[in-house]
Design a protein around this motif. Structure first.
Motif, short mmCIF file in Angstrom:
data_model
loop_
_atom_site.label_atom_id
_atom_site.label_comp_id
_atom_site.label_asym_id
_atom_site.label_seq_id
_atom_site.Cartn_x
_atom_site.Cartn_y
_atom_site.Cartn_z
N ILE A 1 0.92 -1.13 0.03
CA ILE A 1 -0.13 -0.05 0.09
C ILE A 1 0.78 1.11 -0.06
CG2 ILE A 1 -1.65 1.33 1.36
CD1 ILE A 1 -2.81 -1.49 2.25
N GLY A 2 1.90 1.25 0.79
CA GLY A 2 2.77 2.60 0.89
C GLY A 2 3.45 2.65 -0.25
N SER A 3 4.04 1.52 -0.86
CA SER A 3 4.78 1.44 -2.19
C SER A 3 3.91 1.96 -3.25
CB SER A 3 5.10 0.25 -2.19
OG SER A 3 5.85 -0.01 -3.69
N ALA B 1 1.08 3.79 -3.26
CA ALA B 1 0.66 5.01 -3.04
C ALA B 1 1.75 6.05 -3.36
CB ALA B 1 0.34 5.45 -1.51
N ALA B 2 3.09 5.63 -3.19
CA ALA B 2 4.05 6.50 -3.40
C ALA B 2 4.53 6.51 -5.02
CB ALA B 2 5.52 6.01 -2.83
N GLY B 3 3.96 5.60 -5.77
CA GLY B 3 4.05 5.74 -7.06
C GLY B 3 4.66 4.51 -7.79
N ALA B 4 5.00 3.37 -7.04
CA ALA B 4 5.65 2.16 -7.48
C ALA B 4 4.96 1.01 -8.04
CB ALA B 4 6.52 1.77 -6.23
N ARG B 5 5.22 0.54 -9.40
CA ARG B 5 4.46 -0.66 -9.68
C ARG B 5 4.71 -1.77 -8.56
NH1 ARG B 5 5.09 -1.90 -15.75
NH2 ARG B 5 2.92 -0.93 -15.94
N THR B 6 3.73 -2.27 -8.01
CA THR B 6 3.81 -2.97 -6.88
C THR B 6 3.16 -4.53 -6.90
OG1 THR B 6 3.96 -1.23 -5.65
CG2 THR B 6 3.59 -3.16 -4.43
N GLN B 7 3.77 -5.63 -6.49
CA GLN B 7 3.06 -6.84 -6.44
C GLN B 7 3.52 -7.52 -5.10
OE1 GLN B 7 3.49 -9.16 -10.07
NE2 GLN B 7 2.90 -7.52 -11.40
N THR B 8 2.62 -8.69 -4.94
CA THR B 8 2.92 -9.71 -3.91
C THR B 8 2.17 -11.01 -4.12
OG1 THR B 8 2.58 -9.93 -1.62
CG2 THR B 8 0.83 -9.02 -2.73
N ALA B 9 2.36 -11.79 -3.18
CA ALA B 9 1.89 -13.20 -3.51
C ALA B 9 1.69 -13.57 -2.27
CB ALA B 9 2.85 -13.96 -4.25
N THR B 10 0.58 -14.71 -2.22
CA THR B 10 0.10 -15.17 -0.85
C THR B 10 -0.47 -16.44 -0.89
OG1 THR B 10 -0.55 -14.91 1.37
CG2 THR B 10 -2.01 -13.80 -0.26
N PRO C 1 0.67 10.27 -7.36
CA PRO C 1 1.38 9.56 -6.35
C PRO C 1 1.97 10.39 -5.27
CG PRO C 1 2.72 10.10 -8.55
CD PRO C 1 1.32 10.38 -8.67
N LEU C 2 2.10 9.90 -4.21
CA LEU C 2 2.55 10.82 -3.11
C LEU C 2 3.67 11.48 -3.30
CD1 LEU C 2 1.53 8.53 0.10
CD2 LEU C 2 0.51 10.64 -0.77
N LEU C 3 4.72 10.75 -4.09
CA LEU C 3 6.04 11.60 -4.43
C LEU C 3 5.96 12.49 -5.30
CD1 LEU C 3 8.29 8.39 -3.96
CD2 LEU C 3 7.75 10.00 -2.38
N ASP C 4 4.90 12.99 -5.78
CA ASP C 4 4.71 13.99 -6.62
C ASP C 4 4.51 15.26 -5.84
OD1 ASP C 4 4.27 15.97 -8.65
OD2 ASP C 4 2.41 15.05 -9.58
N VAL C 5 5.39 15.79 -5.50
CA VAL C 5 5.26 17.05 -4.38
C VAL C 5 4.82 18.27 -4.91
CG1 VAL C 5 7.03 15.97 -2.92
CG2 VAL C 5 7.50 17.59 -4.74
N GLU C 6 4.91 18.24 -6.37
CA GLU C 6 4.26 19.42 -7.10
C GLU C 6 2.67 19.44 -7.05
OE1 GLU C 6 6.08 21.97 -8.12
OE2 GLU C 6 7.78 21.00 -7.29
N HIS C 7 2.16 18.16 -6.81
CA HIS C 7 0.80 18.10 -7.08
C HIS C 7 0.38 16.95 -5.67
CE1 HIS C 7 1.76 18.51 -11.15
NE2 HIS C 7 0.68 19.25 -11.27
N PRO C 8 0.39 17.54 -4.45
CA PRO C 8 0.17 17.05 -3.21
C PRO C 8 -1.22 16.24 -3.28
CG PRO C 8 0.26 19.30 -3.01
CD PRO C 8 0.45 19.34 -4.21
N THR C 9 -1.30 15.04 -2.87
CA THR C 9 -2.38 14.21 -2.60
C THR C 9 -2.61 13.59 -1.40
OG1 THR C 9 -2.25 13.72 -5.20
CG2 THR C 9 -3.69 12.39 -3.62
N THR C 10 -3.96 13.42 -0.80
CA THR C 10 -4.11 12.92 0.41
C THR C 10 -4.42 11.47 0.58
OG1 THR C 10 -4.40 15.05 1.58
CG2 THR C 10 -5.31 13.10 2.40
N TYR C 11 -3.88 10.54 1.07
CA TYR C 11 -4.41 9.02 0.99
C TYR C 11 -4.61 8.86 2.54
CZ TYR C 11 -2.80 7.91 -3.87
OH TYR C 11 -2.66 7.97 -4.60
N GLY C 12 -5.94 7.90 2.76
CA GLY C 12 -6.24 7.67 4.12
C GLY C 12 -6.71 8.66 5.03
N ALA C 13 -7.55 9.70 4.27
CA ALA C 13 -8.08 10.79 5.31
C ALA C 13 -9.42 10.30 5.85
CB ALA C 13 -8.15 12.07 4.53
N TRP C 14 -9.57 10.97 6.96
CA TRP C 14 -11.12 10.76 7.38
C TRP C 14 -12.26 11.02 6.51
CZ3 TRP C 14 -11.63 8.50 11.86
CH2 TRP C 14 -10.81 8.56 12.96
#
Length: 408
Positions: free
Chosen positions: A81-83, A85-94, A213-226
């Motif tokens: 989730i953190g990855s 949201a930061a803008g990375a292509r992300t995978q897992t397996a379980t 993405p969260l790391l795009d500081v020129e366009h700030p975005t909020t994730y997980g807000a109330w």
């Protein structure tokens, strides 16, 4: 009767390299070719092959992914989730209990519209302790907002792993996707398959352009807000809308993948259903055995057919209803129990699909293969014999029945 192209076994690829390896290793190769930015995994049987093989690819420099070996599946999904949201292509397996441990975070990932891809090797849930295959784990996650693809064999697990990236990252979807393969049956079963060349896969999935993405500081975005009564309802409606759009995207991506590989995919796969009077509906690897049972019955003059549901979520109600419209009686096979419910999870979805589309073959529900129990062709033949008797006037009660179960 001549089979339509859609009913034949999938054509062999004209472009792939033939291999004989198991489904889990095939998915690890797909991950290497996709080249995710981040993979976070905790090994758990029968998924372990994916984690071990992919981590070897990383260690040997075959892929530049940041591989995060976490201490639990809850941590794995948290990293994803953190990855993402930061803008990375992300995978897992379980698998099995690992997916259950992720449960709270499955909702966070889908509600945050993060296009994570999860490779799920289906497994029974305890207790009693069992590490073998059934669909109890994925059925527990079916309503968490993730599109879910089912594979019939190792080849399709590889193909779905690649397509899942395109579905998840499509701008009309932006949802995490689960791509399943049956534990041990597919994960450990060695079959002939074809692997595309690396360049073709990377071209098919394309460069990742993350959405806000969260790391795009020129366009700030909020994730997980109330998000209380003022907007929560609207945000969930938007999520439902994205899930509805995923159906068309999955179908379009499956057709585009066919042009690349020679293997096209739809939402469902009908087999000898055109004039069928009796049919079985199924998910996953059991379809291979059922296909031979249908052929056996056809050779004896029985108008039998099969419908394999490839996409569990969003459920393709129209496609299922159209496929079963001419059938007199159908048996829906569930490899999971829904305790206290009117029927199994797939059975309930098929019931709704038929009712809301105004078609109505009589239905019965069979639970089979729990905890890895083999279901033999003779047992599937028994299900066909049962529904043929129902068509002649026998009672359809009880609606929920069991295949291959010892009962005193």
């Amino acid at each position: 009767m001549t089979l339509k192209a859609s009913e034949r076994r999938r054509a062999r690829s004209a472009t792939g390299r033939a291999v004989a390896i198991n489904g889990a290793t095939l998915v690890a190769h797909a991950m290497r070719q996709i080249h995710p930015d981040v993979v976070a995994c905790y090994p758990i049987t029968p998924q372990t092959i994916i984690t071990e093989t992919f981590s070897e690819f990383v260690a040997n420099g075959l892929v530049q992914t940041e591989f995060v070996a976490v201490e639990s599946e809850h941590a794995a999904m948290s990293v994803c989730i953190g990855s993402a949201a930061a803008g990375a292509r992300t995978q897992t397996a379980t698998s099995g209990p690992g997916l259950a441990l992720m449960w709270e975070l499955l909702w966070v990932a889908s509600g945050s519209r993060l296009p994570i891809v999860m490779h799920l090797c289906t497994r029974a849930l305890s207790a009693p302790l069992n590490i073998l295959c059934d669909h109890s784990d994925v059925m527990g996650a079916r309503d968490t907002g993730w599109p879910i693809l089912f594979s019939e064999d190792g080849q399709e697990a590889y193909d779905n792993a690649i397509q899942a990236v395109r579905v998840a990252e499509h701008p009309d979807v932006l949802l995490p996707v689960i791509s399943t393969q049956d534990g041990f049956t597919i994960t450990h079963g060695i079959e002939r398959a074809e692997i595309l060349d690396d360049a073709s896969v990377r071209s098919f999935v394309g460069e990742y352009s993350p959405h806000r993405p969260l790391l795009d500081v020129e366009h700030p975005t909020t994730y997980g807000a109330w998000d209380y009564h003022d907007f929560y309802f609207e945000h969930k409606r938007q999520q439902a809308d994205a899930m509805e759009k995923a159906l068309g995207v999955i179908e379009a991506v499956g057709q585009e993948f066919g042009k690349l590989s020679g293997r096209s995919y739809g939402l469902v796969q009908p087999y000898r259903l055109d004039d069928a009077e009796f049919a079985v509906v199924v998910l996953g690897s059991a379809a291979g055995t059922l296909r031979s049972v249908v052929d056996d019955l056809r050779s004896r003059g029985v108008k039998a057919g099969m419908l394999r549901v490839r996409v569990l979520r969003p459920f393709p109600t129209k496609a299922v209803a159209e496929a079963l419209a001419g059938v007199k009686v159908a048996a829906v096979l569930d490899r999971a129990l829904a305790f206290g419910a009117p029927g199994g999870p797939l059975f309930e979805d098929v019931c709704v699909a038929l009712t809301t589309n105004g078609v109505g073959p009589r239905l019965v529900n069979y639970v089979y293969g729990l905890g890895g129990r083999d279901t033999l062709p003779a047992q599937f033949l028994q299900a066909f014999e049962d529904i043929r008797r129902i068509a002649k006037g026998a009672s359809a009660q009880p609606v929920v029945r069991y295949l291959g179960l010892r009962e005193s």
